[in-house]
Design an enzyme around this catalytic site. Sequence first.
Site, PDB file in Angstrom:
ATOM      1  N   CYS A  12       0.873  -1.202   0.049  1.00  0.00           N
ATOM      2  CA  CYS A  12      -0.062   0.002  -0.047  1.00  0.00           C
ATOM      3  C   CYS A  12       1.009   1.365   0.106  1.00  0.00           C
ATOM      4  O   CYS A  12       2.084   1.024   0.235  1.00  0.00           O
ATOM      5  CB  CYS A  12      -0.771   0.237   1.395  1.00  0.00           C
ATOM      6  SG  CYS A  12      -0.146   0.153   2.739  1.00  0.00           S
ATOM      7  N   CYS A  15       3.059   1.718   2.888  1.00  0.00           N
ATOM      8  CA  CYS A  15       4.266   1.137   2.858  1.00  0.00           C
ATOM      9  C   CYS A  15       5.492   1.739   2.168  1.00  0.00           C
ATOM     10  O   CYS A  15       6.502   1.840   2.431  1.00  0.00           O
ATOM     11  CB  CYS A  15       4.177  -0.270   2.280  1.00  0.00           C
ATOM     12  SG  CYS A  15       3.146  -1.632   2.849  1.00  0.00           S
ATOM     13  N   CYS A  87      18.369  15.556 -36.603  1.00  0.00           N
ATOM     14  CA  CYS A  87      19.505  15.302 -35.806  1.00  0.00           C
ATOM     15  C   CYS A  87      18.993  14.765 -34.693  1.00  0.00           C
ATOM     16  O   CYS A  87      19.411  13.682 -34.062  1.00  0.00           O
ATOM     17  CB  CYS A  87      20.015  16.681 -35.546  1.00  0.00           C
ATOM     18  SG  CYS A  87      20.798  17.591 -36.988  1.00  0.00           S
ATOM     19  N   ASP A 503     -10.969  14.822  -3.874  1.00  0.00           N
ATOM     20  CA  ASP A 503     -10.983  14.182  -2.642  1.00  0.00           C
ATOM     21  C   ASP A 503     -11.575  15.464  -1.876  1.00  0.00           C
ATOM     22  O   ASP A 503     -11.368  16.625  -2.014  1.00  0.00           O
ATOM     23  CB  ASP A 503      -9.714  14.092  -2.309  1.00  0.00           C
ATOM     24  CG  ASP A 503      -9.807  13.773  -0.758  1.00  0.00           C
ATOM     25  OD1 ASP A 503     -10.563  13.025  -0.167  1.00  0.00           O
ATOM     26  OD2 ASP A 503      -8.886  14.483  -0.072  1.00  0.00           O
ATOM     27  N   ASP A 703      -4.915  15.003  -2.052  1.00  0.00           N
ATOM     28  CA  ASP A 703      -3.763  15.636  -0.896  1.00  0.00           C
ATOM     29  C   ASP A 703      -3.108  14.699   0.017  1.00  0.00           C
ATOM     30  O   ASP A 703      -2.312  14.519   0.941  1.00  0.00           O
ATOM     31  CB  ASP A 703      -4.186  16.787  -0.045  1.00  0.00           C
ATOM     32  CG  ASP A 703      -5.341  16.574   0.920  1.00  0.00           C
ATOM     33  OD1 ASP A 703      -6.054  15.487   0.668  1.00  0.00           O
ATOM     34  OD2 ASP A 703      -4.952  17.292   1.883  1.00  0.00           O
ATOM     35  N   ASP A 707      -5.135   9.000  -1.223  1.00  0.00           N
ATOM     36  CA  ASP A 707      -5.384   9.495  -2.275  1.00  0.00           C
ATOM     37  C   ASP A 707      -4.456   8.950  -3.432  1.00  0.00           C
ATOM     38  O   ASP A 707      -4.811   9.098  -4.821  1.00  0.00           O
ATOM     39  CB  ASP A 707      -5.537  10.829  -2.480  1.00  0.00           C
ATOM     40  CG  ASP A 707      -6.564  11.541  -1.496  1.00  0.00           C
ATOM     41  OD1 ASP A 707      -7.826  10.932  -1.659  1.00  0.00           O
ATOM     42  OD2 ASP A 707      -6.336  12.455  -1.080  1.00  0.00           O
TER      43      ASP A 707
END
Length: 822
Positions: A12, A15, A87, A503, A703, A707
């Site tokens: 998650c 982690c 180029c 959110d 934030d 999320d």
Amino acid sequence: MKKTYRVSGMHCAGCAATIEKTAAKLLEEGSASVNFAAETLTVTYPEGQKLQEETLIQALGELGYGLEETGIREEEIYITGMECAACALNIEKQVGAMEGVEEIRLNFAARTARIRFREGETSMGRILGTIGKLGFQGELRETAGNREEQARVTLKNKLMLAMGFAIPLFVLAMGPMVGLPLPAFMDPMHQPLRYALIQLLVTVPVMVAGRDFYRVGFRSLLRRVPNMDSLVAVGTMAAFVYSLYSTWKILGMDPGHMMSHDDLHLYYETVGVIIALILLGKYLEARARSRTSEAVKKLMDLRPDMAMVVRDGQEVRVSVEEVVPGDILVVRPGERIPVDGTVTEGNSYVDESMLTGESIPVLKESGSRVTGASINGNGSFRFRADRVGKDTMLSQIIRMVQEAQGTKAPIAKIADRVAGVFVPVVIVIALVSAVLWGISGAGTEFVLTIFISVLVIACPCALGLATPTAIMTGTGRGAEMGVLFKGGEPLEVLMKADTVVFDKTGTITVGRPEVTDVVLAGTLNRAEVLYLAATAEKGSEHPLADAIVRRATGEGLTPGTTEEFEAVTGKGIRAVIGGKQTLIGNPAMLLAYGIQPDSAMEKAYDDLSRKGCTSMYLVADGQVAALIGARDQLKSDSKEALRKLHALGLETVILTGDNRLAARAVADEVGAGRVVAEVLPGDKAGEVLRLQQEGHVVAMVGDGINDAPALAQADVGIAVGNGTDIAIESADVVLMQGKASDVVTAIRISRATVRNIRQNLFWAFFYNSAGIPVAAGLLHLFGGPLLSPMIAAGAMAFSSVSVVTNALRLKTFDPHREDAVQ
């Protein structure tokens, strides 16, 4: 130095945050970044610092994570000698095909390339060697210094040399045709050999100034990867060789032979003027192009050189490079803050507009975080250095903008495909046109004019500049407005978004709820309810927990200690306090423990929800004791932001874990069109996916750590800058001010930039598609004039300059105007 590791056992975003923190603690200097989606850990540290890999592997192993080095290294290099899109494509193709090279992203406008490669299979030396064999010079960006400015000075010197001889050469060649008398010793009628030799002598310095056209052009031609230099080299060399042949013929004539101007067949002025005009165009282009990266240069100029540090009780002025985390620094009125840190003593208002675009100064006092390069007001304070060097917010912003400017938008693939075959096709068109005119009976001079004009007018420079110049300017403008795009792709994809998902907490709302209601249901009084709730919640970082603790302490209560504590994800908290089994959470928490509130409490819950409150039941010893309602305040600009998004034709969605009634109340207040409520943190990405499966192009704004998966799932993830590091890492766009209205700014900048790219591509294609037939003599077939090679050179130079100039219009783009790119 940068190393990337494959991480196993990561389940998650939490982690990922743990791994980042653990790795960062083991670094003396540098930073650690986890890509949760790719399951990789990237460690960046200074050259010369030894990375304790075994310690890092052991530390993460103890936490249950496996670590395996991928051996992937990423470097940015500066390349000199690139003259056109062909180029750049040649370098991308040759280096990209090398064994061990995973990716190369080349920015023709910035003359840079970002390369990812496996160290065990290739090396930076081999990569630079391959670039050198192609006729270009590459070096690491960090050692290149201000190579762009040096290249511009060199180009200016070449231009001055070319113009200094091309202008008199033009007068010598064209003067007699318009009746301008020449001195008798070089009169073309009576002294044709001397006249030809003088033109030859004046032409040579111009060709010396343009020697790179021949060096790179013919080398590329021999390697069967012709570029713009090849077109110029072949065209001007053809004119020069033919002029030499004419001079040799004049040499064999009778000295007393009377010549007419038509007998001379000299094209020296064509060679000189073409080279001079192309150099002029390249110089004007280079000057204009340098302005596209002014935003980054301005950010770099903000870095203070010195800092006042407290050492052994004394204030000592030292270089910013000498500041280390933990140092106490002193900031006086009007000074720039040297590094990121936390205020320990004093207070002052600080101007942070260089980072956020917000002009109103922000009060900083003990405990406040300050950002390097922001400007102190009239007060003075001391602060502890937390992040220095490459880890400061300013350095991260600069790096983010530079990386964004070095990426391509998907729309650039059109130009890449065309430029890849353009030069060979042009050479074929030039040859075929010349042969057809020759077969039709046209003279050698006419055929040569056709051949040179087609080659010179068809430079694909404008195609190569169309996308990167707009991206560099657009992302730079965004940075000035506090909106950071992480690349060309999100810049383009955001333009296509039709749905914006917000959110709620911390994005639409302030993220700092306040307890508004305490509804009692049992034998406990208000003080007892708040005491139990605050004691249970004091260890939680949830905003609602903070609101309860603040309310309790504000009423003179001191939270106690818990004998047992358990956080139930998405539901609430279970604790034992003073022997009482205490639950605090939402209805799902009560359901999980088989507790049913009475009808009066259920009605109270619904009433609070309709007011926009988030409510939590408090249960003591199996009995519902109270209902606590807390309400977050809307951000001041949220309502206006959603109104503007609707005006832009976008659908808005609020995605939250709150109950439906509270979420609907907030949605109605701000005018959101759709609400998805009572969503567990791990399910947010699934809700975004569901919207995508409905056919929507989704931009997700968030934030928090919860999320991050949704930000990664969305077509474009937008993180507010005052959010968590993991959310910012997962996002494609970062809003430094954390304002909902900046979503509008980001979308408008995205639309303006993509529109600018389309304009550039149109004009680039138009110049070439219209210019080549004219140069091939199409108008002449219908009685029109024949295009002069010199005019063709001027048109080619103008095409590149006009594309860059159009991109520069983005520097003055105002996304706050209501009519800005609807």
